[in-house]
Design a protein around this motif. Structure first.
Motif, mmCIF file in Angstrom:
data_model
loop_
_atom_site.group_PDB
_atom_site.id
_atom_site.type_symbol
_atom_site.label_atom_id
_atom_site.label_comp_id
_atom_site.label_asym_id
_atom_site.label_seq_id
_atom_site.Cartn_x
_atom_site.Cartn_y
_atom_site.Cartn_z
ATOM 1 N N THR A 31 -4.262 7.031 -1.126
ATOM 2 C CA THR A 31 -3.554 5.753 -1.046
ATOM 3 C C THR A 31 -3.915 4.900 -2.255
ATOM 4 O O THR A 31 -5.003 5.017 -2.822
ATOM 5 N N VAL A 32 -2.972 4.043 -2.635
ATOM 6 C CA VAL A 32 -3.192 3.121 -3.736
ATOM 7 C C VAL A 32 -2.524 1.797 -3.376
ATOM 8 O O VAL A 32 -1.479 1.768 -2.710
ATOM 9 N N GLU A 33 -3.126 0.688 -3.786
ATOM 10 C CA GLU A 33 -2.607 -0.635 -3.458
ATOM 11 C C GLU A 33 -2.095 -1.309 -4.730
ATOM 12 O O GLU A 33 -2.774 -1.336 -5.751
ATOM 13 N N ILE A 34 -0.879 -1.850 -4.653
ATOM 14 C CA ILE A 34 -0.275 -2.603 -5.757
ATOM 15 C C ILE A 34 -0.231 -4.067 -5.332
ATOM 16 O O ILE A 34 0.433 -4.423 -4.350
ATOM 17 N N ARG A 35 -0.952 -4.916 -6.059
ATOM 18 C CA ARG A 35 -1.034 -6.316 -5.649
ATOM 19 C C ARG A 35 -1.040 -7.250 -6.854
ATOM 20 O O ARG A 35 -1.370 -8.420 -6.752
ATOM 21 N N ALA A 91 2.478 7.244 5.502
ATOM 22 C CA ALA A 91 2.552 6.030 4.703
ATOM 23 C C ALA A 91 2.417 4.825 5.627
ATOM 24 O O ALA A 91 2.813 4.877 6.794
ATOM 25 N N PRO A 92 1.820 3.713 5.132
ATOM 26 C CA PRO A 92 1.588 2.550 5.996
ATOM 27 C C PRO A 92 2.895 1.961 6.530
ATOM 28 O O PRO A 92 3.892 1.882 5.810
ATOM 29 N N ILE A 143 0.863 -1.186 0.000
ATOM 30 C CA ILE A 143 0.000 0.000 0.000
ATOM 31 C C ILE A 143 0.899 1.236 0.000
ATOM 32 O O ILE A 143 1.825 1.345 0.810
ATOM 33 N N TYR A 144 0.607 2.183 -0.895
ATOM 34 C CA TYR A 144 1.444 3.362 -1.077
ATOM 35 C C TYR A 144 0.635 4.639 -0.840
ATOM 36 O O TYR A 144 -0.568 4.694 -1.098
ATOM 37 N N LEU A 145 1.332 5.626 -0.360
ATOM 38 C CA LEU A 145 0.761 6.954 -0.156
ATOM 39 C C LEU A 145 1.171 7.835 -1.328
ATOM 40 O O LEU A 145 2.361 7.955 -1.652
ATOM 41 N N LEU A 146 0.192 8.446 -1.988
ATOM 42 C CA LEU A 146 0.440 9.339 -3.115
ATOM 43 C C LEU A 146 0.151 10.774 -2.687
ATOM 44 O O LEU A 146 -0.922 11.067 -2.145
#
Length: 757
Positions: A73-77, A103-104, A57-60
Motif C-alpha cells: 500500500t502507498v498513501e498519496i497526500r 484496496a481500501p 490510500i492505494y493498493l500496488l
C-alpha cells in the motif's frame, strides 16, 4: 496535457530485483475509496510515473516473470511527488504463492465528502446522446439533477457548476446548447465536490467537477478507437493516439458525432432536433529534468444543432439553428525546489463563440445572436510540506473579454405587449476582470484531519466588489467502527453568469417596454454547512451519508429575453437549501457490484428580486412581490438512482439500473385547456396542475458487455445499451409556450465497439 488538480499528487514508482537493479514489471494500482483502477508497465529500468492521483490510500500489485508477485500500500497526500520502491524476490522453484489483498473502501484521512468516478465506471457507462456524456456521469451522483438540455444543478444551484479540466477551471455554461464538451472517452477519472471546497476554488460554487484526462505511461505507441451508434440516427467515433518516447510524451485525440435528438425536444414529436459535434486535441509533455516538467496542449471543439420546435412553430415552418466553437491552448510548468516544496505556473487562452440563427418563418420572433469571448487565465501556486502540514498558496487571474451581438424582428405581435418595438439591434463589448489569492493547510494529527483555508476574490464587470472567504473541513477516523466522521463550513463569493449580461444591463433595452426595471446583478454570498460520515462494511460495502444546508444571499437565477430563448442572469433576495444524501456502494459480492444513491432536497427562494432585467407585467410583480418565498426551479424533493453489475464470466457482464425523480415545480400562466391544445394529452397527462409539479420521472436501463478479444497488446470490447426500457414519457421541465419545455428521450438502444492497443 495533465495539469495538477487541487487534491491530487504524483507517484514515482520503481520496481527492483533483490540486488536493487531495475526490473520491467506489470503494475496494478487501485483504490476502492476513489474508484481508481489502472494497469501499466514499468520501463526496462523499472520506473513509472503515475500523475494526478486523487489523495488517498492505494493498493500496488507488482508482477514480473520469474519473481514472486508483491502487494503493498502507498498513501498519496501531497502535491509533491511521492517516491516508492517495490523489491521483488525470486520465485521458489515449483512453488506457487498467491497474495490476496483488498484496496481500501474508504479514505480514513479525507476531511470532507468527495464523490469519485473511476476509469471502470467511465468505460462501462450507459450510452449518452452527443454532447452530454460527462453530464450524464455527474447526474448519477447524489445531490445533482438535470433540467432540460443537460444543464446540471448541484444542490439547488442555477448555472453554478465549475468544470476543472486538468487543473484549468471553466466557469461558463458547459451544457450541449451553450458549449462543446470534452467527452467521457477522453477521461481517466472524475472527482465531484458539493461541499468542503478547498480555498483554491472560487467564483462558481454550486458544485465542482474535476476531470482528469487520460495518459498512457508505457513506452511506445498506444491508442484507442471507439465506434458507437443507436436510436435517433445517432452515430459517433472517437480516436486517441499517444507515443511515449523517453522523457517525451506526444498525444492526439479526435471525435465526431451526430444525432436527430441532440437537445431535449419540447413536444414528443421531436421536431427539428438534429445536431453534430466535432473535437480535436493535441498535447506534449516533457520531463526537462528530474525536477522540471513542461506540459502543453491545444484543443478545438465545435457543435452545430437545430433548436426544437413546438407545435405552432413547426406548423409555421420555423427553423432555428445554433452553433458553438471553442479553441483552447494551455501550458504548465512545474518545478520541484526541494523534497518538500513544489511550484507550478499554468496559463490558458480560450476563444469561444455562440451563435443563434432563425429563418424567415420563425414565430413569434426572428432572432439572431453572435456572441463570443476571449479568455486569458493565469495561475501560480506554491506547495510546501512540513511535519503534519501540507501548505499551499497561490494567485489567479482570469480576464474574459465579452462581445455581444443580438438582433430580432417580431413576426407575431399578439405574443408581445402593444408597445414592444418590432425590431432591435444590439452590440456591445466589455471586459470581465477577476483576480484571487488563497492560502490553505491540510493538517494530519493522528485520527484527525483538518483542511483550513482563506480565499480572497475580486470581481469587476458591471460592479466592482471583493470578498474574503474562509473554509474549514474536519474529519475524524474511528478505526474500531471503520468510520470517518466529517463536517465542513464554506463561505462562498459567487460571481454572476456573464451570459448576455451586457444586453440585459444596457439602457438600449429600455425601448422594449415603457414599463421596465433594471437592477445590477450582485455576486452571491453565502454560507454552506455539511456534516456526514463514511463507513466500510466487511470489505464489501461502503456507505456515505451527508446532511447539508446552504444559506445564500442574492441567489442567482436566470430569465429569458422576450420569447427568444436568450437567457440572462437575475437574482433574488436569498435562498435556503437543505437536505440529506446517501450512497451505498457495493464493491464486490462474489460477482456483483454497484451502487444505490438517494437525495432529499428542499430549495426555497425569497422575494424581492435584487438584480436583473424585468419588462411589462414582470415589473409589477417584481415591485409588488416583496415578501414570501417560492420553490426553486430545481426543488426536486426525492431522487433515487441505482446501477448494479454482474460478472457472469471474466469476458461477459450485465448491468441494470433505474433513475427516479419526484418531479420539478413549474409555473404556467395559461390554464389546463390551453396547455392541452398546445401540447396534447400525452404531455399533459404527466403534469399535476393542482400541485404545480411535474409527475414523477422513472427510467430503467440495462447493459450487456463483453470482451471479444483480450491480449497483452490489444483489447476489443463490445457493449449494448438500452435506456428508458419502461417506455415512460418523462417530462423534465414544463414552462409554457415558447419557454423551454423539455421531454426526456424515450425507449432507445445503442451499440459500442472499442479497441485499445
Amino acid at each position: 496535457m495533465l495539469l495538477a488538480q487541487v487534491n491530487t499528487g504524483e507517484l514515482r514508482l520503481k520496481v527492483t530485483d533483490p540486488g536493487g537493479l531495475g526490473l520491467s514489471a506489470s503494475i496494478t494500482i487501485s483504490s476502492n475509496s476513489s474508484q481508481y483502477l489502472n494497469s501499466l508497465t514499468t520501463s526496462k529500468s523499472g520506473e513509472v510515473d503515475i500523475e494526478t492521483l486523487p489523495y488517498g490510500i492505494y493498493l500496488l500489485h507488482a508482477e514480473s516473470l520469474g519473481f514472486t508477485a508483491t502487494t503493498e500500500t502507498v498513501e498519496i497526500r501531497s502535491a509533491l511527488p511521492s517516491e516508492h520502491t517495490i523489491k521483488l524476490t525470486v520465485a521458489p522453484v515449483k512453488t506457487s504463492v498467491q497474495v490476496s489483498s483488498s484496496a481500501p473502501l474508504i479514505d480514513p484521512y479525507r476531511p470532507s465528502s468527495v464523490m469519485q468516478i473511476g476509469s471502470q465506471q467511465i468505460q462501462d457507462r450507459t450510452a449518452s446522446l452527443p454532447g452530454r456524456s460527462v453530464q450524464d456521469l455527474v447526474d448519477t451522483q447524489p445531490g445533482w439533477l438535470y433540467e432540460g438540455n443537460a444543464v446540471l444543478h448541484p444542490r439547488g444551484s442555477e448555472y453554478q457548476t465549475q468544470f476543472v479540466i486538468d487543473g484549468i477551471p471553466l466557469t461558463d455554461n458547459r451544457s450541449p446548447s451553450f458549449g462543446p464538451e470534452i467527452g467521457a472517452d477522453d477521461l481517466d477519472s472524475m472527482s465531484i465536490l458539493t461541499a468542503g471546497f478547498p480555498a483554491e476554488y472560487g467564483r462558481k460554487m454550486g458544485g465542482i467537477v474535476e476531470l482528469n484526462t487520460r495518459r498512457q505511461t508505457g513506452d511506445g505507441l498506444h491508442g484507442e478507437v471507439v465506434l458507437s451508434g443507436g436510436s435517433y440516427d445517432t452515430g459517433a467515433a472517437y480516436g486517441q493516439l499517444q507515443e511515449v518516447h523517453g522523457k517525451n510524451t506526444f498525444g492526439a485525440t479526435a471525435s465526431g458525432s451526430m444525432s436527430s435528438h441532440y437537445l431535449n425536444p419540447v413536444v414528443p414529436e421531436n421536431y427539428t432536433n438534429r445536431g453534430t459535434t466535432g473535437d480535436f486535441s493535441a498535447h506534449y509533455e516533457r520531463d526537462l529534468t528530474q525536477n522540471d516538467r513542461l506540459n502543453m496542449s491545444v484543443r478545438h471543439e465545435l457543435s452545430r444543432f437545430e433548436i426544437p420546435n413546438e407545435l405552432v412553430q413547426q406548423q409555421a415552418g420555423q427553423l432555428q439553428t445554433g452553433s458553438n466553437f471553442e479553441t483552447m491552448g494551455t501550458v504548465r510548468y512545474q518545478h520541484i525546489f526541494s523534497p518538500d516544496s513544489l511550484g507550478t505556473l499554468a496559463a490558458m487562452v480560450r476563444d469561444n463563440a455562440n451563435n443563434l440563427n432563425s429563418n424567415q418563418n420563425s414565430t413569434p420572433i426572428i432572432a439572431f445572436q453572435h456572441n463570443n469571448f476571449r479568455e486569458g487565465f493565469f495561475k501560480a501556486t506554491y506547495s510546501f510540506h512540513h511535519g503534519h502540514h501540507e501548505f499551499k498558496a497561490g494567485v489567479e487571474s482570469d480576464n474574459v473579454f465579452l462581445h455581444e451581438d443580438f438582433s430580432y424582428r417580431i413576426t407575431d405581435p399578439t405574443q408581445f405587449d402593444d408597445n414592444t418595438p418590432s425590431s432591435l439591434a444590439f452590440m456591445d463589448h466589455r471586459p470581465d476582470l477577476e483576480q484571487s489569492a488563497f492560502v490553505e493547510d491540510l493538517i494530519r494529527l493522528g485520527k484527525w484531519t483538518i483542511s483550513a483555508g482563506l480565499r480572497w476574490d475580486h470581481y469587476q464587470l458591471l460592479l466592482n466588489q471583493n470578498a474574503f472567504s474562509p473554509r474549514i473541513s474536519v474529519g475524524c477516523y474511528l478505526p474500531s467502527l471503520k468510520m470517518v466522521l466529517h463536517a465542513s463550513y464554506d463561505r462562498i463569493f459567487q460571481t454572476p453568469s456573464f451570459e448576455n449580461i451586457l444586453i440585459s444591463s444596457s439602457p438600449q433595452i429600455d425601448a422594449l417596454n415603457n414599463n421596465f426595471l433594471r437592477l445590477p446583478v450582485q455576486p452571491s454570498r453565502g454560507n454552506y454547512y455539511e456534516g456526514g460520515l463514511s463507513e466500510a462494511f466487511a470489505q464489501r460495502m461502503s456507505l456515505d451519508i451527508n446532511v447539508y444546508r446552504r444559506n445564500v444571499a442574492n441567489f442567482a437565477d436566470d430569465d429569458q429575453l422576450l420569447n427568444t430563448g436568450v437567457s440572462y442572469p437575475i437574482s433574488f433576495d436569498k435562498a435556503i437549501v437543505y437536505g440529506a444524501e446517501a450512497k451505498l456502494s457495493l464493491v464486490q459480492l462474489t460477482k456483483l457490484s454497484g451502487y444505490a444513491s438517494y437525495s432529499y432536497m428542499v430549495a426555497n427562494v425569497w422575494y424581492p428580486v435584487t438584480g436583473g432585467l424585468f419588462l411589462g407585467d414582470d415589473v409589477t410583480a417584481a415591485v409588488t412581490q416583496t415578501t414570501g418565498h417560492f420553490p426553486a426551479s430545481q426543488d426536486q424533493r426525492n431522487t433515487l438512482r441505482t446501477r448494479f453489475r454482474y460478472q457472469f464470466v471474466p469476458w461477459l457482464w450485465f448491468a441494470a439500473g433505474l433513475s427516479y425523480g419526484s418531479g420539478l415545480p413549474f409555473a404556467y400562466t395559461g390554464d389546463q385547456a390551453d396547455a392541452l391544445a398546445q401540447y396534447g394529452p400525452e404531455v399533459i397527462s404527466r403534469i399535476n396542475f393542482d400541485r404545480g409539479r411535474i409527475l414523477p420521472l422513472l427510467a430503467t436501463d440495462a447493459t450487456l458487455g463483453m470482451d471479444i478479444h483480450k491480449s497483452d497488446r490489444m483489447i476489443i470490447r463490445f457493449q449494448a445499451d438500452g435506456s428508458n426500457l419502461n417506455g415512460r414519457l418523462n417530462v423534465i421541465d414544463f414552462g409554457g409556450l415558447f419557454s423551454g419545455n423539455a421531454i426526456a428521450p424515450g425507449r432507445s438502444f445503442a451499440l459500442r465497439l472499442s479497441t485499445n492497443f
